[in-house]
Design a protein around this motif. Structure first.
Motif, PDB file in Angstrom:
ATOM      1  N   SER A  61      29.415  37.209  37.069  1.00  0.00           N
ATOM      2  CA  SER A  61      30.351  36.243  37.657  1.00  0.00           C
ATOM      3  C   SER A  61      29.653  34.897  37.830  1.00  0.00           C
ATOM      4  N   LEU A  90      35.058  37.362  35.617  1.00  0.00           N
ATOM      5  CA  LEU A  90      34.424  38.227  36.606  1.00  0.00           C
ATOM      6  C   LEU A  90      34.356  37.603  38.000  1.00  0.00           C
ATOM      7  N   GLU A  92      35.448  36.630  41.744  1.00  0.00           N
ATOM      8  CA  GLU A  92      36.281  37.284  42.744  1.00  0.00           C
ATOM      9  C   GLU A  92      37.646  36.610  42.790  1.00  0.00           C
ATOM     10  N   ARG A  93      38.614  37.309  43.322  1.00  0.00           N
ATOM     11  CA  ARG A  93      39.942  36.730  43.531  1.00  0.00           C
ATOM     12  C   ARG A  93      39.851  35.529  44.459  1.00  0.00           C
ATOM     13  N   LYS A 132      46.913  39.726  43.032  1.00  0.00           N
ATOM     14  CA  LYS A 132      46.154  40.836  42.476  1.00  0.00           C
ATOM     15  C   LYS A 132      46.585  41.145  41.049  1.00  0.00           C
ATOM     16  N   ILE A 135      44.616  38.996  38.765  1.00  0.00           N
ATOM     17  CA  ILE A 135      43.234  39.443  38.603  1.00  0.00           C
ATOM     18  C   ILE A 135      43.182  40.643  37.656  1.00  0.00           C
ATOM     19  N   TYR A 136      44.126  41.569  37.833  1.00  0.00           N
ATOM     20  CA  TYR A 136      44.184  42.737  36.958  1.00  0.00           C
ATOM     21  C   TYR A 136      44.343  42.298  35.505  1.00  0.00           C
ATOM     22  N   LEU A 139      41.089  40.662  34.033  1.00  0.00           N
ATOM     23  CA  LEU A 139      40.025  41.637  33.790  1.00  0.00           C
ATOM     24  C   LEU A 139      40.397  42.581  32.651  1.00  0.00           C
ATOM     25  N   THR A 156      29.402  41.718  39.505  1.00  0.00           N
ATOM     26  CA  THR A 156      30.654  41.111  39.925  1.00  0.00           C
ATOM     27  C   THR A 156      30.897  41.346  41.415  1.00  0.00           C
ATOM     28  N   CYS A 160      36.951  42.866  42.015  1.00  0.00           N
ATOM     29  CA  CYS A 160      36.897  43.082  40.564  1.00  0.00           C
ATOM     30  C   CYS A 160      36.436  44.500  40.252  1.00  0.00           C
ATOM     31  N   LEU A 164      38.513  47.109  37.983  1.00  0.00           N
ATOM     32  CA  LEU A 164      37.912  47.685  36.777  1.00  0.00           C
ATOM     33  C   LEU A 164      37.932  49.211  36.842  1.00  0.00           C
TER      34      LEU A 164
END
Length: 217
Positions: A61, A90, A92-93, A132, A135-136, A139, A156, A160, A164
């Motif tokens: 990240s 990578l 973070e949200r 979210k 983010i999904y 990734l 990461t 994350c 994953l």
């Protein structure tokens, strides 16, 4: 399900804000002394996996706490730090205006956003943040772009890491939300999932305060 490349996923170590239960997101704080000790324990524990896996690719990240963790790991594994490729997927949200606050402060200062998140954690969007679902998606797209012929070593963040794990295991959103892991746990993801934790002896040798904390979000 389409076969996915093998990942060894490492969460960054304890930071100053982690130790005070403050939400970080895209904001940053440095590793604590205990965090540095955690990296040493994780690095020693994972050294056999790193030594035997050939070939391998290292990723990190762009956020400072992950970069600091990766830099220490690189030294432990006798790698130049430039071997870690920085990739924005990578990160973070982003938690927008929530960053820098504890959960109790969020509930008190921004109750409508807090309640919306608790009711629908995948689609709710606090001011200035990512969902979210976003983010999904980022990734998932990144993982599917990777070479299948190498082990991908990834440094990461907890959010994350959980997503994953969900992508690889096929877990539901509710199951992903229920994932919890200690700060010093790493995960080898392929057709199956294997959690790798330092032993009590390794933690003690490096002066760690246990396996480390988890986070609520």
């Amino acid at each position: 399900m389409t076969k996915l490349p093998e990942l060894l996923v490492i969460r960054h170590a304890e930071t100053d804000w982690n130790s005070r239960s403050m939400l970080q997101g895209h904001r940053d704080s440095p590793l604590t002394l205990n965090g540095v000790r955690q990296v040493l324990a994780v690095g020693e524990t994972l050294a056999p996996e790193i030594a035997t896996a050939q070939p391998k690719h290292f990723w990190c990240s762009p956020l400072g706490r992950a970069q600091q963790t990766a830099a220490i790991l690189a030294g432990l594994w006798s790698l130049p730090f430039y071997k870690f490729d920085t990739v924005s997927a990578l990160r973070e949200r982003s938690y927008g205006v929530w960053e820098g606050m504890r959960q109790d402060e969020i509930a008190e200062r921004r109750p409508e956003e807090h309640d919306a998140h608790m009711a629908d954690p995948w689609h709710s969007r606090m001011e200035g943040a990512e969902t979210k679902v976003e983010i999904y998606d980022r990734l998932s797209n990144w993982v599917r772009s990777l070479n299948h012929d190498v082990l991908h070593v990834v440094v990461t963040h907890s959010g994350c890491l959980r997503i994953l794990r969900g992508i690889y295991s096929g877990a539901s959103r509710q199951q992903i939300d229920e994932f919890r892991e200690p700060q010093t746990a790493s995960f080898l993801l392929s057709d199956t999932e294997r959690m790798i934790e330092p032993t009590e002896a390794v933690l003690s040798r490096h002066g760690c305060e246990g396996l480390g904390r988890t986070v609520w979000i």
